[in-house]
Enzyme design. Structure first.
Site, mmCIF file in Angstrom:
data_model
loop_
_atom_site.group_PDB
_atom_site.id
_atom_site.type_symbol
_atom_site.label_atom_id
_atom_site.label_comp_id
_atom_site.label_asym_id
_atom_site.label_seq_id
_atom_site.Cartn_x
_atom_site.Cartn_y
_atom_site.Cartn_z
ATOM 1 N N LEU A 152 -33.099 70.024 11.890
ATOM 2 C CA LEU A 152 -32.584 70.961 12.882
ATOM 3 C C LEU A 152 -32.379 72.309 12.215
ATOM 4 O O LEU A 152 -32.055 72.387 11.020
ATOM 5 C CB LEU A 152 -31.249 70.476 13.461
ATOM 6 C CG LEU A 152 -31.270 69.206 14.318
ATOM 7 C CD1 LEU A 152 -29.841 68.822 14.697
ATOM 8 C CD2 LEU A 152 -32.115 69.396 15.564
ATOM 9 N N ASP A 153 -32.542 73.388 12.986
ATOM 10 C CA ASP A 153 -32.255 74.719 12.470
ATOM 11 C C ASP A 153 -30.807 74.792 12.004
ATOM 12 O O ASP A 153 -29.950 74.025 12.463
ATOM 13 C CB ASP A 153 -32.466 75.776 13.560
ATOM 14 C CG ASP A 153 -33.893 75.790 14.078
ATOM 15 O OD1 ASP A 153 -34.797 75.474 13.289
ATOM 16 O OD2 ASP A 153 -34.092 76.110 15.264
ATOM 17 N N THR A 154 -30.523 75.747 11.145
ATOM 18 C CA THR A 154 -29.170 75.888 10.609
ATOM 19 C C THR A 154 -28.141 76.056 11.723
ATOM 20 O O THR A 154 -27.077 75.439 11.699
ATOM 21 C CB THR A 154 -29.098 77.093 9.656
ATOM 22 O OG1 THR A 154 -30.091 76.958 8.639
ATOM 23 C CG2 THR A 154 -27.726 77.191 9.013
ATOM 24 N N THR B 285 -28.431 75.185 14.904
ATOM 25 C CA THR B 285 -28.441 74.094 15.880
ATOM 26 C C THR B 285 -27.608 72.926 15.378
ATOM 27 O O THR B 285 -27.712 72.523 14.221
ATOM 28 C CB THR B 285 -29.882 73.624 16.141
ATOM 29 O OG1 THR B 285 -30.670 74.735 16.564
ATOM 30 C CG2 THR B 285 -29.916 72.556 17.213
ATOM 31 N N ARG C 209 -36.585 76.268 21.870
ATOM 32 C CA ARG C 209 -36.369 77.718 21.881
ATOM 33 C C ARG C 209 -37.615 78.450 22.367
ATOM 34 O O ARG C 209 -37.528 79.385 23.180
ATOM 35 C CB ARG C 209 -35.978 78.180 20.475
ATOM 36 C CG ARG C 209 -34.692 77.555 19.981
ATOM 37 C CD ARG C 209 -34.502 77.732 18.491
ATOM 38 N NE ARG C 209 -34.380 79.143 18.124
ATOM 39 C CZ ARG C 209 -34.296 79.557 16.865
ATOM 40 N NH1 ARG C 209 -34.337 78.672 15.869
ATOM 41 N NH2 ARG C 209 -34.177 80.837 16.609
#
Length: 303
Positions: free
Chosen positions: A155-157, A159, A241
């Protein structure tokens, strides 16, 4: 040879590359980096090395006094990690930084897998600039000696939400194959800009030349925004996104694919709420769910 400054794409840390000259042969790694990286002090060079941002001949090196010889290639990654850590060196500074990280929750763990609820603000895996104080590092350092783990999804930082790690190479390979063939259940909660019509139920738009499909369900309208649930049939990078932004309803707080608006959440309003997969050892189908975390639930209530 002077350092060559490179600006990589997709937000990867700026890096400096150079080759050790005959003049610099025999110097320590921290001396060389301070000499060849513009504006980097000796103390900062030592901190960068300890964080894991220095590579010698493509291998990460953390020995400050490592002597280098002509012809060896040095790569230094300069990212935000230096600005986020304690100014001191050594185990005490690393422990202080670890204590300041947002808390992650262990949702399920057995001998083969561990499912984690990741908070926003915590990296999933090491970056070129640092291999410390990310989720993978924290999981492995829970025991002494460290216990190996392998990331299956990321996961993105910013998220938050559910992730699974393999605890054996066999389990990791089996889970990775499930993710590769999209035989998993991945669902996200998001607050997006604008009023999403109920007719928007499916988005099929390639990402980086690869097929990508998302199912969208409107959960709750809000003032100038909509709470949606998105199930990703494929697992492309930044899929939710990109798809929502392409549909004209970017995720609130998304600085990359979206835009600033009247609604400013405390961070990007995206949460991995559901994760389901077949257990790699016993074949049991497992499903885990995570509600909105406190920072976003309070903000949504205010809408």
């Amino acid at each position: 040879m002077a350092g060559e400054l490179t600006q990589p794409s997709r937000g990867i840390a700026e890096r400096v590359q150079f080759e050790v000259s005959s003049e610099d042969g025999g110097l320590r790694l921290d001396q060389l980096i301070a000499k060849h990286v513009p504006g980097l002090s000796r103390r900062k060079a030592r901190l960068l090395i300890e964080l894991g941002g220095a590579f010698v001949d493509c291998a990460r090196v953390k020995v400050l006094g490592r002597k280098l010889w002509p012809g060896q290639k040095i790569e230094v990654h300069l990212g935000g990690a230096i600005g986020r850590v304690s100014p001191g060196l050594g185990a005490a500074a690393l422990q202080r930084d670890g204590e300041g990280l947002p808390h992650h929750g262990i949702v399920h763990e057995d001998a083969h897998v561990v499912v984690v609820d990741k908070p926003s603000g915590l990296l999933t895996t090491p970056m070129p600039e640092s291999d410390r104080n990310n989720l993978l590092d924290l999981l492995e350092r829970r025991t002494e000696p460290p216990t190996r783990a392998w990331p299956v999804n990321r996961l993105d930082t910013e998220t938050s939400g559910l992730l699974v790690f393999g605890k054996t190479e066999l389990a990791t390979r089996a889970l990775s194959e499930r993710f590769r063939t999209h035989d998993v259940d991945r669902q996200y909660l998001a607050v997006v800009h604008g009023a999403v019509p109920a007719s928007l139920r499916r988005i099929e738009e390639p990402i980086d030349g690869q097929p990508a499909a998302s199912e969208v369900a409107v959960l709750q309208p809000a003032a100038g925004a909509t709470v949606v649930r998105v199930r990703t049939e494929t697992g492309r990078t930044h899929q939710v996104r990109i798809h929502m932004a392409g549909a004209g309803h970017s995720v609130c707080g998304d600085r990359r694919y979206g835009e600033r608006g009247a609604l400013e959440p405390p961070r990007m309003a995206l949460h991995a709420t559901r994760l389901g997969f077949v257990h790699p050892e016993n074949g049991e189908r497992m499903v885990f769910e995570s509600r909105w975390p406190a920072d976003l639930s309070a903000w949504i209530a205010g809408l």
